[in-house]
Design an enzyme around this catalytic site. Structure first.
Site, PDB file in Angstrom:
ATOM      1  N   GLN A  10       0.831  -1.200   0.000  1.00 23.49           N
ATOM      2  CA  GLN A  10       0.000   0.000   0.000  1.00 23.49           C
ATOM      3  C   GLN A  10       0.869   1.255   0.000  1.00 23.49           C
ATOM      4  O   GLN A  10       1.935   1.287   0.601  1.00 23.49           O
ATOM      5  CB  GLN A  10      -0.905   0.014   1.229  1.00 23.49           C
ATOM      6  CG  GLN A  10      -2.044  -0.983   1.156  1.00 23.49           C
ATOM      7  CD  GLN A  10      -2.966  -0.886   2.355  1.00 23.49           C
ATOM      8  OE1 GLN A  10      -3.076  -1.812   3.131  1.00 23.49           O
ATOM      9  NE2 GLN A  10      -3.651   0.243   2.492  1.00 23.49           N
ATOM     10  N   SER A  91       5.168  -5.919   2.768  1.00 25.84           N
ATOM     11  CA  SER A  91       3.860  -5.957   3.409  1.00 25.84           C
ATOM     12  C   SER A  91       2.844  -6.676   2.520  1.00 25.84           C
ATOM     13  O   SER A  91       2.991  -7.866   2.252  1.00 25.84           O
ATOM     14  CB  SER A  91       3.407  -4.531   3.740  1.00 25.84           C
ATOM     15  OG  SER A  91       2.227  -4.537   4.504  1.00 25.84           O
ATOM     16  N   LEU A  92       1.831  -5.983   2.007  1.00 22.96           N
ATOM     17  CA  LEU A  92       0.857  -6.612   1.113  1.00 22.96           C
ATOM     18  C   LEU A  92       1.542  -7.289  -0.071  1.00 22.96           C
ATOM     19  O   LEU A  92       1.078  -8.320  -0.563  1.00 22.96           O
ATOM     20  CB  LEU A  92      -0.132  -5.566   0.599  1.00 22.96           C
ATOM     21  CG  LEU A  92      -1.063  -6.110  -0.481  1.00 22.96           C
ATOM     22  CD1 LEU A  92      -2.204  -6.874   0.141  1.00 22.96           C
ATOM     23  CD2 LEU A  92      -1.560  -5.017  -1.397  1.00 22.96           C
ATOM     24  N   ARG A 116      -8.461  -9.105   4.470  1.00 23.32           N
ATOM     25  CA  ARG A 116      -7.373  -8.588   5.305  1.00 23.32           C
ATOM     26  C   ARG A 116      -7.528  -7.088   5.529  1.00 23.32           C
ATOM     27  O   ARG A 116      -7.390  -6.589   6.648  1.00 23.32           O
ATOM     28  CB  ARG A 116      -6.031  -8.884   4.632  1.00 23.32           C
ATOM     29  CG  ARG A 116      -4.783  -8.400   5.377  1.00 23.32           C
ATOM     30  CD  ARG A 116      -3.550  -8.818   4.584  1.00 23.32           C
ATOM     31  NE  ARG A 116      -2.284  -8.475   5.215  1.00 23.32           N
ATOM     32  CZ  ARG A 116      -1.565  -7.392   4.959  1.00 23.32           C
ATOM     33  NH1 ARG A 116      -2.021  -6.505   4.068  1.00 23.32           N
ATOM     34  NH2 ARG A 116      -0.410  -7.182   5.566  1.00 23.32           N
ATOM     35  N   HIS A 200       0.961  -3.241  10.923  1.00 23.88           N
ATOM     36  CA  HIS A 200       2.098  -3.990  11.469  1.00 23.88           C
ATOM     37  C   HIS A 200       2.396  -3.685  12.930  1.00 23.88           C
ATOM     38  O   HIS A 200       3.397  -4.163  13.466  1.00 23.88           O
ATOM     39  CB  HIS A 200       3.344  -3.811  10.593  1.00 23.88           C
ATOM     40  CG  HIS A 200       3.133  -4.223   9.181  1.00 23.88           C
ATOM     41  ND1 HIS A 200       2.939  -5.538   8.823  1.00 23.88           N
ATOM     42  CD2 HIS A 200       3.019  -3.506   8.042  1.00 23.88           C
ATOM     43  CE1 HIS A 200       2.735  -5.603   7.529  1.00 23.88           C
ATOM     44  NE2 HIS A 200       2.767  -4.378   7.024  1.00 23.88           N
ATOM     45  N   GLN A 248       3.112 -11.504  10.185  1.00 19.24           N
ATOM     46  CA  GLN A 248       3.465 -10.279   9.469  1.00 19.24           C
ATOM     47  C   GLN A 248       2.498  -9.136   9.754  1.00 19.24           C
ATOM     48  O   GLN A 248       2.882  -7.974   9.822  1.00 19.24           O
ATOM     49  CB  GLN A 248       3.489 -10.578   7.960  1.00 19.24           C
ATOM     50  CG  GLN A 248       3.929  -9.437   7.067  1.00 19.24           C
ATOM     51  CD  GLN A 248       2.906  -9.143   5.986  1.00 19.24           C
ATOM     52  OE1 GLN A 248       1.804  -8.709   6.274  1.00 19.24           O
ATOM     53  NE2 GLN A 248       3.281  -9.388   4.747  1.00 19.24           N
TER      54      GLN A 248
END
Length: 313
Positions: A10, A91-92, A116, A200, A248
Site C-alpha cells: 500500500q 507488506s501486502l 485482510r 504492522h 506479518q
C-alpha cells in the site's frame, strides 16, 4: 545472473496507474478483469477513474495493489524475460509474491486481501490509530523515542525500510508524541502518513487472528520459486506461509534485512513489479553495490528497460 522480483504494498497506488502498460500488454486488463469478478465491482475502473478516497480505502487498496503487481509480473514474463530465482514483497506485496510463485491462486488471494484490509480497519477504528515516517535518525534512536513516548499506549517501529528511514505506528496520540521525541533527537523529518490503520503494530493482533482463521480454509501450495518473507524467513511450505502471513500483520516489516538477504543469496538484479518506484528507491539505499542492478516496471518504457537489464551479464 540471478534475478529477484519484488512487489510493493500500500502507498504505491494512484489514479491512472498502469494505463500505458495496459494499452500494449493484454495481461494487465485480463488480470484486473479476474479480480473484478471476485470483488463484484470494476477494479480497473476504480484505479483509472477513482475517486481517490475510495481507492485509498484499505480493503480496496489491497486488491488493487495485488492485481497491479500480478499484472505487471505476467506482462514481464510474457516476453523473453529471465525467470526470477527469488521473490519478495513489502507488506501486502508478500501476497503478490506468493501468487506469482504459484503458492496461491490469484482469485483466492484477491478475496483474501480484501478480507485482510477489512479486518485491519475493524481492529482499530478510524481516528484511533496513526503511522508516521521518521527520516534521518538511527533505528536505535527511533526505538528509544517510541519507548519514551508510549506512556501506556502503543507506538512502535513497524517498517525498517532502509538505513535512516523508519515508519512507526500505534495509537494516534502516542504517535504524535513520538514524532516530537524523534525531532528532539535530531530527525531530519518526522511526519504523519495519510493512513488511519496502524499497520504492522501490535494493535492489529485481533486482525491477525481473524486472518489466520481465514487462511486455515484456503488452499496453499509450496512455492515454485523461493519467496523471502519480510522478517528474513522463507515461505517454504503451506504451514510456514500461513504462520508468516499471520505474524506479518502485527509485527515489523524488515525490508532492509529482506533485500540484504536476497543479495547475500546471489541476486544481482532486482526488478520491482508494480506501480511506482518506492521499493527501487529503498533498494538503492539499502544496497550500495553498483554491480547490483535495480529497476522497476510500470509502463512500456520501463518494461523494455527491464528486459534489457535481464539480457545483461
Amino acid at each position: 545472473m540471478s534475478v529477484a522480483a519484488v512487489f510493493p504494498g500500500q502507498g504505491s497506488q494512484s489514479i491512472g496507474m498502469l494505463s500505458a502498460l495496459a494499452a500494449v500488454e493484454p495481461a494487465v486488463r485480463a488480470t484486473f478483469a479476474t479480480a473484478s469478478t471476485v470483488l463484484g465491482y470494476d477494479l480497473w475502473d476504480l484505479t483509472q477513474s477513482g475517486p481517490l478516497e475510495v481507492l485509498n480505502s484499505t480493503e480496496r487498496t489491497q486488491p488493487a495493489m495485488l492485481a497491479a503487481g500480478v499484472a505487471v509480473y505476467r506482462a514481464w514474463q510474457a516476453h523473453e524475460a529471465p525467470r526470477p530465482t527469488v521473490l519478495a514483497g513489502h507488506s501486502l506485496g508478500e501476497f503478490t509474491a506468493l501468487v506469482c510463485a504459484g503458492a496461491m491462486d490469484f482469485a483466492d488471494a484477491v478475496a483474501l486481501v480484501q478480507f485482510r484490509g477489512r479486518v485491519m480497519q475493524e481492529a482499530v477504528p478510524a481516528g484511533q490509530g496513526a503511522m508516521a515516517a521518521i527520516l534521518g535518525l538511527d533505528d536505535a534512536e527511533v526505538e528509544a523515542a517510541c519507548a519514551d513516548s508510549a506512556l501506556g499506549d502503543v507506538v512502535e517501529p513497524v517498517n525498517y525500510n532502509s538505513p535512516g528511514q523508519l515508519v512507526i505506528a500505534g495509537h494516534a496520540q502516542a504517535v504524535n508524541r513520538a514524532i516530537e521525541a524523534c525531532k528532539a533527537r535530531g530527525a531530519k523529518r518526522a511526519l504523519l502518513l495519510p493512513v488511519s490503520v496502524p499497520a504492522h503494530s501490535s494493535l492489529l493482533r485481533p486482525a491477525a487472528e481473524r486472518l489466520g482463521e481465514r487462511l486455515e480454509g484456503m488452499a496453499i501450495q509450496t512455492p515454485k520459486v523461493p519467496v523471502c518473507a519480510v522478517g528474513g524467513q522463507w515461505h517454504d511450505s503451506p504451514s510456514a506461509i500461513r504462520g508468516l502471513l499471520v505474524a506479518q500483520l502485527a509485527s515489523a516489516v524488515r525490508w532492509s534485512d529482506t533485500v540484504a538477504g536476497m543479495v547475500r543469496g546471489g541476486a544481482t538484479r532486482i526488478v520491482e513489479c508494480g506501480p511506482g518506484k518506492v521499493l527501487t528507491a529503498l533498494n538503492r539505499r539499502i544496497e550500495r553495490n553498483k554491480e547490483i542492478l535495480m529497476t522497476c516496471i510500470e509502463d512500456p518504457t520501463s518494461l523494455a528497460g527491464a528486459l534489457d537489464l535481464g539480457a545483461g551479464t
